[in-house]
Design a protein around this motif. Structure first.
Motif, PDB file in Angstrom:
ATOM      1  N   UNK A   1       0.842  -1.190   0.000  1.00  0.00           N
ATOM      2  CA  UNK A   1       0.000   0.000   0.000  1.00  0.00           C
ATOM      3  C   UNK A   1       0.883   1.248   0.000  1.00  0.00           C
ATOM      4  N   UNK A   2       0.665   2.103  -0.966  1.00  0.00           N
ATOM      5  CA  UNK A   2       1.499   3.301  -1.026  1.00  0.00           C
ATOM      6  C   UNK A   2       1.059   4.325   0.012  1.00  0.00           C
ATOM      7  N   UNK A   3       1.901   5.328   0.195  1.00  0.00           N
ATOM      8  CA  UNK A   3       1.604   6.346   1.204  1.00  0.00           C
ATOM      9  C   UNK A   3       0.361   7.147   0.820  1.00  0.00           C
ATOM     10  N   UNK A   4       0.189   7.364  -0.519  1.00  0.00           N
ATOM     11  CA  UNK A   4      -0.974   8.114  -0.979  1.00  0.00           C
ATOM     12  C   UNK A   4      -2.258   7.363  -0.643  1.00  0.00           C
ATOM     13  N   UNK A   5      -2.237   6.055  -0.914  1.00  0.00           N
ATOM     14  CA  UNK A   5      -3.431   5.251  -0.607  1.00  0.00           C
ATOM     15  C   UNK A   5      -3.729   5.277   0.878  1.00  0.00           C
ATOM     16  N   UNK A   6      -2.645   5.231   1.674  1.00  0.00           N
ATOM     17  CA  UNK A   6      -2.807   5.216   3.121  1.00  0.00           C
ATOM     18  C   UNK A   6      -3.497   6.495   3.601  1.00  0.00           C
ATOM     19  N   UNK A   7      -2.993   7.634   3.116  1.00  0.00           N
ATOM     20  CA  UNK A   7      -3.589   8.909   3.533  1.00  0.00           C
ATOM     21  C   UNK A   7      -5.044   8.985   3.064  1.00  0.00           C
ATOM     22  N   UNK A   8      -5.269   8.570   1.808  1.00  0.00           N
ATOM     23  CA  UNK A   8      -6.631   8.607   1.265  1.00  0.00           C
ATOM     24  C   UNK A   8      -7.579   7.761   2.083  1.00  0.00           C
ATOM     25  N   UNK A   9      -7.163   6.514   2.367  1.00  0.00           N
ATOM     26  CA  UNK A   9      -8.022   5.634   3.149  1.00  0.00           C
ATOM     27  C   UNK A   9      -8.261   6.209   4.540  1.00  0.00           C
ATOM     28  N   UNK A  10      -7.204   6.812   5.113  1.00  0.00           N
ATOM     29  CA  UNK A  10      -7.362   7.432   6.429  1.00  0.00           C
ATOM     30  C   UNK A  10      -8.429   8.513   6.413  1.00  0.00           C
ATOM     31  N   UNK A  11      -8.399   9.349   5.362  1.00  0.00           N
ATOM     32  CA  UNK A  11      -9.405  10.405   5.249  1.00  0.00           C
ATOM     33  C   UNK A  11     -10.809   9.823   5.171  1.00  0.00           C
ATOM     34  N   UNK A  12     -10.954   8.778   4.334  1.00  0.00           N
ATOM     35  CA  UNK A  12     -12.280   8.178   4.174  1.00  0.00           C
ATOM     36  C   UNK A  12     -12.769   7.644   5.516  1.00  0.00           C
ATOM     37  N   UNK A  13     -11.874   6.953   6.240  1.00  0.00           N
ATOM     38  CA  UNK A  13     -12.272   6.385   7.527  1.00  0.00           C
ATOM     39  C   UNK A  13     -12.646   7.493   8.501  1.00  0.00           C
ATOM     40  N   UNK A  14     -11.914   8.610   8.423  1.00  0.00           N
ATOM     41  CA  UNK A  14     -12.183   9.738   9.308  1.00  0.00           C
ATOM     42  C   UNK A  14     -13.596  10.285   9.086  1.00  0.00           C
ATOM     43  N   UNK A  15     -14.123  10.121   7.881  1.00  0.00           N
ATOM     44  CA  UNK A  15     -15.463  10.655   7.599  1.00  0.00           C
ATOM     45  C   UNK A  15     -16.574   9.894   8.283  1.00  0.00           C
ATOM     46  N   UNK A  16     -16.348   8.580   8.522  1.00  0.00           N
ATOM     47  CA  UNK A  16     -17.437   7.743   9.029  1.00  0.00           C
ATOM     48  C   UNK A  16     -17.982   8.225  10.386  1.00  0.00           C
ATOM     49  N   UNK A  17     -17.120   8.546  11.384  1.00  0.00           N
ATOM     50  CA  UNK A  17     -17.665   8.970  12.680  1.00  0.00           C
ATOM     51  C   UNK A  17     -18.586  10.177  12.579  1.00  0.00           C
ATOM     52  N   UNK A  18     -18.322  11.061  11.608  1.00  0.00           N
ATOM     53  CA  UNK A  18     -19.192  12.221  11.471  1.00  0.00           C
ATOM     54  C   UNK A  18     -20.605  11.801  11.085  1.00  0.00           C
ATOM     55  N   UNK A  19     -20.684  10.821  10.171  1.00  0.00           N
ATOM     56  CA  UNK A  19     -22.010  10.325   9.788  1.00  0.00           C
ATOM     57  C   UNK A  19     -22.703   9.685  10.976  1.00  0.00           C
ATOM     58  N   UNK A  20     -21.940   8.898  11.727  1.00  0.00           N
ATOM     59  CA  UNK A  20     -22.547   8.225  12.873  1.00  0.00           C
ATOM     60  C   UNK A  20     -23.046   9.258  13.880  1.00  0.00           C
ATOM     61  N   UNK A  21     -22.231  10.305  14.118  1.00  0.00           N
ATOM     62  CA  UNK A  21     -22.678  11.295  15.101  1.00  0.00           C
ATOM     63  C   UNK A  21     -23.885  12.053  14.566  1.00  0.00           C
ATOM     64  N   UNK A  22     -23.950  12.255  13.245  1.00  0.00           N
ATOM     65  CA  UNK A  22     -25.131  12.892  12.678  1.00  0.00           C
ATOM     66  C   UNK A  22     -26.381  12.082  12.954  1.00  0.00           C
ATOM     67  N   UNK A  23     -26.282  10.752  12.748  1.00  0.00           N
ATOM     68  CA  UNK A  23     -27.444   9.897  12.990  1.00  0.00           C
ATOM     69  C   UNK A  23     -27.812   9.881  14.465  1.00  0.00           C
ATOM     70  N   UNK A  24     -26.787   9.798  15.329  1.00  0.00           N
ATOM     71  CA  UNK A  24     -27.080   9.797  16.764  1.00  0.00           C
ATOM     72  C   UNK A  24     -27.750  11.115  17.156  1.00  0.00           C
ATOM     73  N   UNK A  25     -27.257  12.220  16.575  1.00  0.00           N
ATOM     74  CA  UNK A  25     -27.873  13.508  16.841  1.00  0.00           C
ATOM     75  C   UNK A  25     -29.320  13.528  16.389  1.00  0.00           C
ATOM     76  N   UNK A  26     -29.586  12.976  15.215  1.00  0.00           N
ATOM     77  CA  UNK A  26     -30.958  12.949  14.700  1.00  0.00           C
ATOM     78  C   UNK A  26     -31.868  12.184  15.653  1.00  0.00           C
ATOM     79  N   UNK A  27     -31.331  11.134  16.265  1.00  0.00           N
ATOM     80  CA  UNK A  27     -32.176  10.313  17.125  1.00  0.00           C
ATOM     81  C   UNK A  27     -32.285  10.879  18.540  1.00  0.00           C
ATOM     82  N   UNK A  28     -31.235  11.544  19.020  1.00  0.00           N
ATOM     83  CA  UNK A  28     -31.208  11.871  20.440  1.00  0.00           C
ATOM     84  C   UNK A  28     -31.540  13.324  20.780  1.00  0.00           C
ATOM     85  N   UNK A  29     -31.304  14.253  19.851  1.00  0.00           N
ATOM     86  CA  UNK A  29     -31.470  15.659  20.208  1.00  0.00           C
ATOM     87  C   UNK A  29     -32.952  16.007  20.397  1.00  0.00           C
ATOM     88  N   UNK A  30     -33.252  17.029  21.215  1.00  0.00           N
ATOM     89  CA  UNK A  30     -34.625  17.219  21.686  1.00  0.00           C
ATOM     90  C   UNK A  30     -35.609  17.851  20.701  1.00  0.00           C
TER      91      UNK A  30
END
Lengths: 97, 101, 245, 96
Positions: free
Chosen positions: B1-30
């Motif tokens: 795996x090249x360094x470029x792929x590594x950084x790219x994959x890292x960015x993609x993975x970093x995006x997932x928690x934001x989606x999860x927190x968005x969904x949790x916010x949709x379900x939990x906020x008042x």
């Protein structure tokens, strides 16, 4: 393995959504559920390797049916009753708060 | 795996928690206003990270332009619909939630 | 849920026939899928064999607009008939409430999105001859653009003459018929066109069909016959869709 | 095929499925509609991940169409379905 899990998850969600659309008494809720159903359907067409259908479903299902159904809902229920139907839930919410 | 792929994959993975927190916010906020906030902000940042990660790994210019256009369109759609819904909710005199004293 | 338990129970009772039907359907589908049958013979080989004669390099487009153009012709007319049905309905007595001012945000979204929608529709149309995409997809996006314009009660649509609207809706289906009959005049069958001139036929067919489908979808959303002047007057200059009031 | 990206898409799909509960629960019409809007954004992300996961560039076109029409149903909702007024007490007033 993961791909199978994805497909199974997609199928179950679709079936569940379809069931909810059919059993919903609140027409507005049914419309929103149907919009979501259309979007999931587009994902399914992608998985079935039919990009043509996925494109059509994405355009029709996510954008147009939503607009058409909401407009139709307004006409079918008549303005006043339709709004009361929408507002009923909000009133209930107000009372509870 | 090249360094470029590594950084790219890292960015993609970093995006997932934001989606999860968005969904949790949709379900939990008042109330609708706070939920709007969770939905239209968190998800767009998440999508931004995914797009960024894919752009880093992309090799064709056409794809890069397409990805940027997609992100831009989603940003516009979210911003507009958030504004319209919040505006309509205020018009309907739905009270914003406040913490009980 | 806020409903009482008795209501939920009665709702369940009412739903059991539906549940039964769904279970039956599901079982039938599962059986059809799992049961051993003769191996399915696809038509992919036949399509590939005559792809060069079709005038396009995308299999789906070749099937839709050449090998089975009959189906697409009928589909065009189905949408056309849908518009006719909606127009023949009596206008609703319910009028939409006076809407709040559309606001600068919505109009700027419209100014931004509508050109992009037209651009993407064109792209899909162009891409349709060698990958996924084509008339219907492009038409749906054009329809979306029309719906957005209608929602914003844009002056652009209010200035559209009724005559132009009617001609635009008719253009797709009737151009299809013209192409079909032109093939007959040249001594072939109805809707039969081959490689050299087929590409031109398919591209023009798709463009006109997409335009008409988009217009039809937007008209369906508008939901009523355009409020033109009476027949004797010059109806070509009256607005097709007036603002909801 | 890249299984890793498909598994990320699976996570997003599960998150969307959880967001569906908001459509069922409401309470206001706008809540339901915004949950559908969540589908728009999440759907685009899932499509992009699938496009990378299965190396199918055409799927990005689907995502483009999704993104293009994402706002349409919400705009229709605000302009057509949700225009009445309720006062804080919950009594409805006619607008004319």
């Amino acid at each position: 393995m993961v791909v199978n899990a994805f497909d199974i998850c997609l199928c179950l969600t679709l079936a569940w959504l379809a069931w909810q659309v059919l059993r919903s008494h609140d027409l507005f809720k049914a419309v929103v559920l149907f919009i979501s159903f259309g979007m999931l359907m587009a994902l399914s067409w992608v998985r079935l390797q039919a990009p043509d259908l996925a494109l059509a479903e994405a355009a029709i299902g996510s954008g147009l049916t939503g607009a058409l159904f909401l407009s139709a809902l307004q006409r079918v229920t008549g303005n006043k009753r339709g709004e009361r139907r929408l507002d009923r839930n909000e009133e209930r919410h107000d009372k509870r708060a | 795996m090249t360094i470029v792929e590594l950084i790219g994959t890292g960015c993609v993975v970093l995006g997932i928690p934001f989606f999860l927190s968005g969904t949790i916010g949709l379900l939990r906020l008042p109330d609708i206003y706070t939920r709007l906030h969770a939905l239209t902000k968190a998800d767009n940042v998440g999508l931004g990270f995914i797009v960024l990660g894919l752009i880093i790994q992309s090799s064709s210019w056409l794809e890069v332009i397409k990805l940027l256009l997609i992100w831009f369109l989603v940003l516009m759609a979210s911003a507009t619909s958030c504004h319209l819904v919040a505006d309509a909710a205020l018009r309907k005199k739905i009270k914003p939630w406040t913490r009980e004293k | 849920m806020t409903k009482g338990p008795s209501k939920t129970a009665s709702a369940l009772k009412r739903q059991w026939p539906l549940a039964l039907l769904l279970v039956l359907l599901f079982t039938a589908l599962a059986w059809a899928y799992l049961a051993p049958g003769p191996a399915a013979v696809g038509l992919a080989a036949q399509v590939d064999a005559s792809l060069t004669a079709s005038g396009v390099s995308s299999r789906v487009t070749a099937v839709l607009l050449n090998f089975r153009a009959y189906d697409t012709l009928l589909e065009c007319f189905v949408i056309f008939l849908g518009v006719m049905v909606v127009w023949s309905l009596r206008p609703t007595t319910v009028t939409a409430p006076r809407q709040p001012q559309a606001g600068a945000i919505l109009s700027s979204l419209e100014r931004l999105l509508v050109p992009l929608m037209v651009l993407v529709a064109g792209y899909l149309l162009w891409a349709g001859s060698n990958q996924a995409g084509g008339a219907f997809q492009a038409g749906a996006i054009l329809g979306g653009a029309g719906v957005l314009l209608l929602l914003d009660s844009s002056p652009l649509l209010a200035r559209l003459p009724k005559g132009g609207l009617v001609w635009g809706i008719c253009l797709g289906p009737f151009y299809f018929l013209v192409v079909a009959v032109a093939a007959m005049l040249r001594g072939r069958h109805f809707l039969e066109y081959r490689a050299p001139e087929a590409t031109l036929a398919i591209v023009t067919l798709e463009a006109t069909a997409a335009f008409s489908i988009g217009l039809c979808l937007a008209t369906l959303f508008a939901g009523r016959q355009p409020q033109g002047k009476s027949r004797g007057e010059n109806s070509a200059h009256s607005p097709a869709w007036e603002e909801d009031s | 095929m890249n299984t890793f990206y498909v598994s990320l898409a699976l996570i997003l799909l599960l998150s969307v499925a959880a967001g569906l509960l908001r459509i069922l629960r409401g309470p206001t019409a706008a809540d339901r509609m915004m949950a559908a809007q969540l589908f728009g954004t999440c759907g685009v992300a899932i499509l992009l991940l699938l496009a990378r996961g299965f190396d199918a560039l055409i799927v990005e076109d689907v995502a483009l169409v999704f993104a293009l029409l994402a706002a349409l149903s919400t705009v229709a909702f605000v302009r057509r379905a949700w225009t009445g007024k309720i006062t804080p007490k919950g009594r409805r007033h006619d607008h004319r």
